[in-house]
Design an enzyme around this catalytic site. Sequence first.
Site, PDB file in Angstrom:
ATOM      1  CG  ASP A 148      29.231  41.872  32.841  1.00 20.47           C
ATOM      2  OD1 ASP A 148      30.464  41.749  34.076  1.00 20.47           O
ATOM      3  OD2 ASP A 148      29.254  41.435  31.566  1.00 20.47           O
ATOM      4  CG  HIS A 178      43.782  53.944  53.468  1.00 21.13           C
ATOM      5  ND1 HIS A 178      43.028  55.195  53.050  1.00 21.13           N
ATOM      6  CD2 HIS A 178      42.841  53.511  52.843  1.00 21.13           C
ATOM      7  CE1 HIS A 178      42.206  55.307  52.093  1.00 21.13           C
ATOM      8  NE2 HIS A 178      41.862  53.900  51.928  1.00 21.13           N
ATOM      9  CD  GLU A 230      40.044  49.987  48.789  1.00 25.32           C
ATOM     10  OE1 GLU A 230      40.412  51.099  49.389  1.00 25.32           O
ATOM     11  OE2 GLU A 230      39.133  49.419  47.160  1.00 25.32           O
TER      12      GLU A 230
END
Length: 402
Positions: free
Chosen positions: A305, A395, A100
């Site tokens: 995990d 972004h 991302e």
Amino acid sequence: MIEQRMLVHDRPFETLRPVRDASPQSIAKYWSRLVLPGLATEADRDVLADTATVATASGYSRNIENFIGTVKVPVGIVGPLRINGLNAVGDFHVPLATTEAALVASYARGAFVASKAGGIGTAVLYEGVMRTPAFRFDGLMKAGLFVEWVVANVDSLRIAAEATTRHGKLISVEPIIDNNVVFLICRFTTGDASGQNMVTIAANAICLAIEAACPVPIKRWYIEGNFSGDKKASFLGMVTGRGRKVSASVVLPAAMVQKYLGTTVADMLDYGQIANLGALLSGQMGAQAHYANGLAALYIATGQDAACVAESAVGYTRMEAQGDGLFCSVTMPNILVGSVGGGTGLPSQSAGLNILGLRGEGHGAALAEVVAALCLCGEISIVAAMAAGHFTRAHQNLARSR
């Protein structure tokens, strides 16, 4: 035609033979089935089953079955992140594995301003990984008698549990009755490991000891009654914690907020009110902006995990005026990380922990504090971006226009 496609059918197929112990030969055998016209290519094989991966195939056998290769996730670095913690002390460089764009830049900005402000204070407040076996009985009376027996025999159950592990300790057994069903909340400390497998094996020993000695007839028992919150957000975890509960905070001077974040304390607090209202009205578990972003990236980079992000990504972010500055804190009750065990020994993930200086025994609590401090950096950066109206532009610049 569509109806025919959706009908069940019994056309024969050849299953992939399960392999637990990976080898160059087992990898080659799988790929002989996977490289097909219109599907995977030899180039795909070479990317996933590269020379280094194939040469070290056996080293992955403890972590995966049917091994065919490794996925290369981009890793960025954040830091130095200054932490003045109960367990984590120093300037840390934090590896984040993500696809991302803008994520690493955002967390790096938060880390920079927090470090310029003197660093983030952190502390582990509580530790306890839960496993919650469930027992079914003929009726409420037998369930009650069962609980009475368990409470009277906790010491012997502790001995049975702790015989399965060098590092795990049973700290409590808390019965919950729902008529003819009893859940036992078994809480463990797990040393420097995340401890998911550790507590499963220890809880299973408790159940076997109960089955062998308890005079109350048990119709059926299950190692996990879906009560613990394992890999899911739950109110139980929110209130009591599962894993390590960590709090982190920093005070940002007003001048730094304006200089490095491009906004003001007042504007960040104003947006914070709106964000908290949104969390309340939508029924969020806790109130925070995006813990999951930093958690997932750090968990993948250090061999945790990744599915535990589901429960780790709950908690509370607070921002309050303190003098002319901004007090910022996060409290996260379900941080499940380890500096040993799981995927921490794999080559890339071991390297990630080495970058942090937190690989191996003695670093589990410090790693949990780094996680909370990182998430605080992300909260500071995103709230500032929202308050200043820079979120979309950032972004566009970092994710869409390069």
